[in-house]
Design an enzyme around this catalytic site. Structure first.
Site, PDB file in Angstrom:
ATOM      1  CG  ASP A 239      21.289  -5.511 -20.130  1.00 55.24           C
ATOM      2  OD1 ASP A 239      20.753  -6.140 -19.197  1.00 55.24           O
ATOM      3  OD2 ASP A 239      21.499  -4.289 -20.081  1.00 55.24           O
TER       4      ASP A 239
ATOM      5  CG  ASN B 114      16.769  -7.770 -16.747  1.00 53.27           C
ATOM      6  OD1 ASN B 114      15.889  -7.152 -16.148  1.00 53.27           O
ATOM      7  ND2 ASN B 114      17.908  -7.210 -17.089  1.00 53.27           N
ATOM      8  CB  THR B 115      11.816  -6.605 -18.856  1.00 49.79           C
ATOM      9  OG1 THR B 115      11.441  -5.495 -19.669  1.00 49.79           O
ATOM     10  CG2 THR B 115      11.501  -6.278 -17.428  1.00 49.79           C
ATOM     11  CG  HIS B 116      17.668  -3.614 -21.637  1.00 48.61           C
ATOM     12  ND1 HIS B 116      18.408  -3.017 -20.641  1.00 48.61           N
ATOM     13  CD2 HIS B 116      18.015  -2.997 -22.796  1.00 48.61           C
ATOM     14  CE1 HIS B 116      19.181  -2.084 -21.178  1.00 48.61           C
ATOM     15  NE2 HIS B 116      18.960  -2.053 -22.483  1.00 48.61           N
TER      16      HIS B 116
ATOM     17  CG  ASP C 165      24.376 -14.239 -20.784  1.00 43.21           C
ATOM     18  OD1 ASP C 165      24.451 -13.084 -20.305  1.00 43.21           O
ATOM     19  OD2 ASP C 165      24.657 -14.501 -21.965  1.00 43.21           O
TER      20      ASP C 165
ATOM     21  N   GLY D 270      26.734 -12.005 -18.799  1.00 46.56           N
ATOM     22  CA  GLY D 270      27.124 -10.723 -19.399  1.00 46.56           C
ATOM     23  C   GLY D 270      26.155  -9.621 -19.000  1.00 46.56           C
TER      24      GLY D 270
ATOM     25  NE  ARG E  64      27.074  -6.991  -6.609  1.00 45.30           N
ATOM     26  CZ  ARG E  64      26.766  -5.882  -7.236  1.00 45.30           C
ATOM     27  NH1 ARG E  64      27.318  -4.744  -6.894  1.00 45.30           N
ATOM     28  NH2 ARG E  64      25.869  -5.887  -8.208  1.00 45.30           N
TER      29      ARG E  64
END
Ligand code: GRF
Length: 201
Positions: free
Chosen positions: A146, A108-110, A142, A144, A66
């Site tokens: 979300d 990011n969009t959540h 970051d 974590g 990864r």
């Protein structure tokens, strides 16, 4: 000069499309210079190709682990010299190597009102919890899941007859509007992050 956007996606790319459409107007202040994906054969890549935008793919299976994948993704993105990198339905978590290069300019969009319902199934989890309002969140990524500083949120009421799909589709309409508005503002005005507070000015 227009800010350079690299967009990462994994699926249908309707969120990407909203940015491609917005980029067509010079007053938006930003343009999508490349679209990256973690898989091939997705509509998001086809949308980019139809718009004449460069594409690249970094599949985890191509790399030993990864960490190597994360470094390769960072390298591929860096090649397009973006001012802002946008995860728009990108279903992978990036790692330390990516964040050390793009931290503070990777958003990011959540599909939920964070910090409620983080993770892969924001719309489904909110519905199963029985909330009456949910929505979407644009945040700075970051390390974590979300958890990063919040840039913007939109509220979407839950309807009595909603299932996961109808709710998620309605959230996605709000997500697209939110993303276009705030990416444009960030591109035109710049932004600062102090602790958890993001200021666009
Ligand atoms: C959005 O709801 C995004 O937040 C989620 O996946 C959806 C992306 O849809 N993680 P699309 O691929 O842009 O159509």
């Amino acid at each position: 000069m227009a800010a350079r956007l690299v967009v990462l996606a994994s699926g249908g790319g309707s969120t990407l499309q909203a940015l491609l459409d917005a980029s067509a107007d010079a007053s938006f202040g930003a343009r999508v210079v490349a679209v990256g994906a973690d898989r091939t054969g997705i509509e998001a890549l086809a949308r980019a190709e139809r718009a004449g935008v460069a594409t690249f793919t970094c599949r985890t299976s191509q790399y030993a682990d990864r960490d190597d994948w994360d470094a390769a993704l960072a390298e591929a993105v860096a090649g397009y010299e973006p001012n802002l990198v946008i995860s728009a339905g990108f279903m992978k978590l990036v790692g330390k190597r990516f964040l050390s290069r793009f931290g503070g300019r990777f958003v990011n969009t959540h599909p939920a009102l964070l910090p409620s319902f983080p993770g892969m199934h924001g719309a489904r989890d909110a519905l199963e919890h029985g909330v009456k309002i949910t929505g979407c969140t644009l945040f700075v990524v970051d390390d974590g899941i979300d958890t990063g500083p919040i840039i913007a949120q939109r509220v979407v009421p839950v309807r009595e007859d909603d299932d996961e799909s109808t709710l998620h589709e309605r959230i996605k309409v709000a997500e697209r509007e939110m993303l276009v508005e705030y990416v444009g503002r960030m591109a035109r005005q710049g932004w600062t992050i102090q602790g958890r507070k993001v200021t666009i000015s």
